[in-house]
Design an enzyme around this catalytic site. Structure first.
Site, PDB file in Angstrom:
ATOM      1  N   LYS A 167       0.824  -1.222   0.000  1.00 13.73           N
ATOM      2  CA  LYS A 167       0.000   0.000   0.000  1.00 13.73           C
ATOM      3  C   LYS A 167       0.853   1.265   0.000  1.00 13.73           C
ATOM      4  O   LYS A 167       0.471   2.265  -0.606  1.00 13.73           O
ATOM      5  CB  LYS A 167      -1.031  -0.007   1.141  1.00 13.73           C
ATOM      6  CG  LYS A 167      -0.450  -0.152   2.508  1.00 13.73           C
ATOM      7  CD  LYS A 167      -1.533  -0.402   3.537  1.00 13.73           C
ATOM      8  CE  LYS A 167      -0.977  -0.373   4.952  1.00 13.73           C
ATOM      9  NZ  LYS A 167       0.094  -1.363   5.223  1.00 13.73           N
ATOM     10  N   ARG A 213      -5.301   2.546  12.206  1.00 17.72           N
ATOM     11  CA  ARG A 213      -4.991   1.127  12.365  1.00 17.72           C
ATOM     12  C   ARG A 213      -5.824   0.485  13.459  1.00 17.72           C
ATOM     13  O   ARG A 213      -5.699  -0.719  13.685  1.00 17.72           O
ATOM     14  CB  ARG A 213      -3.521   0.988  12.734  1.00 17.72           C
ATOM     15  CG  ARG A 213      -2.640   0.543  11.563  1.00 17.72           C
ATOM     16  CD  ARG A 213      -1.323   0.283  12.154  1.00 17.72           C
ATOM     17  NE  ARG A 213      -0.324  -0.440  11.483  1.00 17.72           N
ATOM     18  CZ  ARG A 213       0.567   0.062  10.644  1.00 17.72           C
ATOM     19  NH1 ARG A 213       0.464   1.271  10.200  1.00 17.72           N
ATOM     20  NH2 ARG A 213       1.544  -0.692  10.215  1.00 17.72           N
ATOM     21  N   ARG A 271      12.261  -6.978   1.579  1.00 16.63           N
ATOM     22  CA  ARG A 271      12.141  -5.524   1.401  1.00 16.63           C
ATOM     23  C   ARG A 271      13.404  -4.798   1.864  1.00 16.63           C
ATOM     24  O   ARG A 271      13.976  -5.122   2.895  1.00 16.63           O
ATOM     25  CB  ARG A 271      10.934  -5.038   2.217  1.00 16.63           C
ATOM     26  CG  ARG A 271      10.729  -3.548   2.159  1.00 16.63           C
ATOM     27  CD  ARG A 271       9.332  -3.180   2.506  1.00 16.63           C
ATOM     28  NE  ARG A 271       9.043  -3.294   3.931  1.00 16.63           N
ATOM     29  CZ  ARG A 271       7.874  -2.937   4.456  1.00 16.63           C
ATOM     30  NH1 ARG A 271       6.900  -2.498   3.682  1.00 16.63           N
ATOM     31  NH2 ARG A 271       7.668  -3.065   5.743  1.00 16.63           N
ATOM     32  N   ARG A 278      14.518  -2.818   7.241  1.00 20.77           N
ATOM     33  CA  ARG A 278      13.864  -2.262   8.424  1.00 20.77           C
ATOM     34  C   ARG A 278      14.014  -3.210   9.606  1.00 20.77           C
ATOM     35  O   ARG A 278      13.905  -4.427   9.440  1.00 20.77           O
ATOM     36  CB  ARG A 278      12.373  -2.029   8.134  1.00 20.77           C
ATOM     37  CG  ARG A 278      12.117  -0.721   7.424  1.00 20.77           C
ATOM     38  CD  ARG A 278      10.711  -0.594   6.941  1.00 20.77           C
ATOM     39  NE  ARG A 278       9.681  -0.944   7.923  1.00 20.77           N
ATOM     40  CZ  ARG A 278       8.388  -0.717   7.751  1.00 20.77           C
ATOM     41  NH1 ARG A 278       7.962  -0.124   6.634  1.00 20.77           N
ATOM     42  NH2 ARG A 278       7.509  -1.069   8.660  1.00 20.77           N
ATOM     43  N   ARG A 318       3.673  -8.629  13.729  1.00 25.76           N
ATOM     44  CA  ARG A 318       2.942  -7.540  13.053  1.00 25.76           C
ATOM     45  C   ARG A 318       1.709  -8.090  12.340  1.00 25.76           C
ATOM     46  O   ARG A 318       0.670  -7.436  12.315  1.00 25.76           O
ATOM     47  CB  ARG A 318       3.861  -6.821  12.062  1.00 25.76           C
ATOM     48  CG  ARG A 318       4.898  -5.943  12.770  1.00 25.76           C
ATOM     49  CD  ARG A 318       6.031  -5.549  11.860  1.00 25.76           C
ATOM     50  NE  ARG A 318       5.618  -4.648  10.805  1.00 25.76           N
ATOM     51  CZ  ARG A 318       6.248  -4.546   9.638  1.00 25.76           C
ATOM     52  NH1 ARG A 318       7.291  -5.297   9.363  1.00 25.76           N
ATOM     53  NH2 ARG A 318       5.820  -3.696   8.742  1.00 25.76           N
TER      54      ARG A 318
HETATM   55  P1  AMP Z   1       4.290   0.778   8.825  1.00 27.83           P
HETATM   56  O1  AMP Z   1       5.447   1.434   8.170  1.00 27.83           O
HETATM   57  O2  AMP Z   1       2.986   1.403   8.457  1.00 27.83           O
HETATM   58  O3  AMP Z   1       4.302  -0.726   8.662  1.00 27.83           O
HETATM   59  O4  AMP Z   1       4.451   1.065  10.402  1.00 27.83           O
HETATM   60  C1  AMP Z   1       5.570   0.592  11.133  1.00 27.83           C
HETATM   61  C2  AMP Z   1       5.272   0.574  12.616  1.00 27.83           C
HETATM   62  O5  AMP Z   1       4.946   1.897  13.067  1.00 27.83           O
HETATM   63  C3  AMP Z   1       4.073  -0.265  13.028  1.00 27.83           C
HETATM   64  O6  AMP Z   1       4.404  -1.638  13.181  1.00 27.83           O
HETATM   65  C4  AMP Z   1       3.693   0.391  14.356  1.00 27.83           C
HETATM   66  O7  AMP Z   1       4.577   0.028  15.405  1.00 27.83           O
HETATM   67  C5  AMP Z   1       3.922   1.864  14.049  1.00 27.83           C
HETATM   68  N1  AMP Z   1       2.713   2.503  13.485  1.00 27.83           N
HETATM   69  C6  AMP Z   1       2.574   3.054  12.245  1.00 27.83           C
HETATM   70  N2  AMP Z   1       1.338   3.545  12.056  1.00 27.83           N
HETATM   71  C7  AMP Z   1       0.664   3.302  13.209  1.00 27.83           C
HETATM   72  C8  AMP Z   1      -0.672   3.548  13.644  1.00 27.83           C
HETATM   73  N3  AMP Z   1      -1.581   4.156  12.854  1.00 27.83           N
HETATM   74  N4  AMP Z   1      -1.016   3.145  14.900  1.00 27.83           N
HETATM   75  C9  AMP Z   1      -0.133   2.565  15.723  1.00 27.83           C
HETATM   76  N5  AMP Z   1       1.133   2.280  15.369  1.00 27.83           N
HETATM   77  C10 AMP Z   1       1.541   2.641  14.128  1.00 27.83           C
END
Ligand code: AMP
Length: 214
Positions: free
Chosen positions: A13, A88, A127, A160, A171
Site C-alpha cells: 500500500k 490502524r 524488502r 527495516r 505484526r
Molecule cells: P508501517 O510502516 O505502516 O508498517 O508502520 C511501522 C510501525 O509503526 C508499526 O508496526 C507500528 O509500530 C507503528 N505505526 C505506524 N502507524 C501506526 C498507527 N496508525 N497506529 C499505531 N502504530 C503505528
C-alpha cells in the site's frame, strides 16, 4: 480526494500511495514514515515509539492521533490526501472521523489491499528501503541497479528492523486482531473497495486507478 489505504504490512500500500500521491499531487501521509524519521533523529516521539515498533506492536493511539492531528493542519492537505498506515484501530478511525467532521468517517474512499500470508512474508523479508528518501525496493522483485544503493538518491539501503522474521509474525498477528475490524467499520459506511494486491506494482496500480477513478 480523501483516501485511506488499508491492508496488512507488506501488501504494497505504501508503494501504491507514493505513486498516487505523485500523480495526483496530494500528500501521502504515512504514520510509519513519520515515526521512523523520529526514531532515526532520536526525538522524544522517536524514543517513545521505538520499543513498540521494534516489537511489532502498535504505538499507542493517542500518540499517532496527535501526529495526524498536527499533520492534517498543514495547508497541503486542503486538496485531499492519502493516508497510508493510519488509522490502524477503530478508536483511531473514530477520532479521524470527528477530526475531519465532514461525513461519519470524514473519508471519501478506503482501499483495502489483500494478499495471502505467505506472499506477505516473502515481500516483507525481501524488502529494502532508503532511510534518506524512503524509496522501497525488493531484493527479488524490484532490485536496485547497484546492490544496497538507492537508485533515486544514492543512499545506502537498509532492512527495516521490524522486517525480521519474528517481528513480521507479530505484526501480522497485530493486524488481524487490531486493524482487521476496520474493514467492517468502513464497510458498514459503504466506502470500502477491496483491491487484489497480487501481481506487479503496475498491475496493482491499474486496479487502484479503477477504484479511485482516472
Ligand atoms: P508501517 O510502516 O505502516 O508498517 O508502520 C511501522 C510501525 O509503526 C508499526 O508496526 C507500528 O509500530 C507503528 N505505526 C505506524 N502507524 C501506526 C498507527 N496508525 N497506529 C499505531 N502504530 C503505528
Amino acid at each position: 480526494m480523501r483516501l485511506v489505504f488499508l491492508g496488512p504490512p507488506g501488501v504494497g500500500k505504501g508503494t501504491q500511495a507514493q505513486r498516487l500521491s505523485a500523480e495526483r499531487l496530494i500528500p501521502k501521509i504515512s504514520t510509519g514514515d513519520i515515526l521512523r524519521e523520529a526514531v532515526q533523529k532520536k526525538t522524544p516521539l522517536g524514543v517513545e515509539a521505538r520499543s513498540f515498533m521494534d516489537g511489532g506492536k502498535l504505538v499507542p493511539d493517542e500518540v499517532v492521533i496527535g501526529i495526524i492531528r498536527e499533520r492534517l493542519k498543514d495547508p497541503d492537505c486542503r486538496g485531499g490526501f492519502v493516508l497510508d498506515g493510519f488509522p490502524r484501530t477503530v478508536p483511531q478511525a473514530q477520532t479521524l472521523g470527528s477530526m475531519l467532521g465532514r461525513t461519519q468517517s470524514g473519508i471519501d474512499r478506503v482501499l483495502n489491499f489483500e494478499l495471502s500470508n505467505d506472499e506477505l512474508v516473502r515481500r516483507l523479508s525481501g524488502r529494502r528501503s532508503c532511510p534518506d528518501c524512503q524509496a522501497v525496493y525488493h531484493v527479488e522483485f524490484n532490485p536496485p541497479k547497484k546492490p544496497d544503493q538507492c537508485d533515486r538518491c544514492g543512499g545506502k539501503l537498509i532492512q527495516r528492523s521490524d522486517d525480521q522474521p519474528e517481528t513480521i509474525r507479530k505484526r501480522l498477528e497485530v493486524y488481524q486482531s487490531q486493524t482487521l475490524p476496520l474493514i467492517r467499520f468502513y464497510g458498514d459506511q459503504g466506502i470500502l473497495t477491496s483491491i487484489d494486491g497480487s501481481g506487479s506494482p503496475e498491475t496493482v496500480y491499474r486496479r487502484v486507478m479503477t477504484a479511485v477513478g482516472k
